[in-house]
Design a protein around this motif. Structure first.
Motif: not given
Length: 93
Positions: A14-21
């Motif tokens: 979840q944090q990885a995808l948030r950072a990507e965005m």
């Protein structure tokens, strides 16, 4: 070239995808990739970005309270955790 990229590792997808965005929104060139096996992290995804964008990306992660495992750079073929200046962190022996 060695050390010219930074890898951000995460403990959750979840944090990885948030950072990507967030990083894409800020037009930082990133590559989402598997976390190297020498980095112990709870998430199989990491984000690689050019070293010149490290400071800006770190500020974004802090301001947006993205939970990360650490920032790493390749040195002698291995990823090592780095400090706020992009230098290898001193290891406690």
């Amino acid at each position: 070239m060695e050390g010219e990229t930074v890898l951000i590792a995460f403990d959750s997808t979840q944090q990885a995808l948030r950072a990507e965005m967030l990083l894409e929104y800020e037009d930082i060139e990133i590559d989402t990739r598997p976390t190297p096996k020498e980095i112990t992290a709870g998430c199989a995804l990491s984000i690689e970005l050019p070293f010149p964008d490290y400071s800006r990306a770190k500020t974004i992660m802090e301001e947006q309270q993205v939970v990360i495992r650490g920032y790493f750079r390749p040195f002698s073929g291995r990823y090592e955790e780095i400090d706020e200046n992009g230098r290898r962190k001193e290891r406690a022996e």
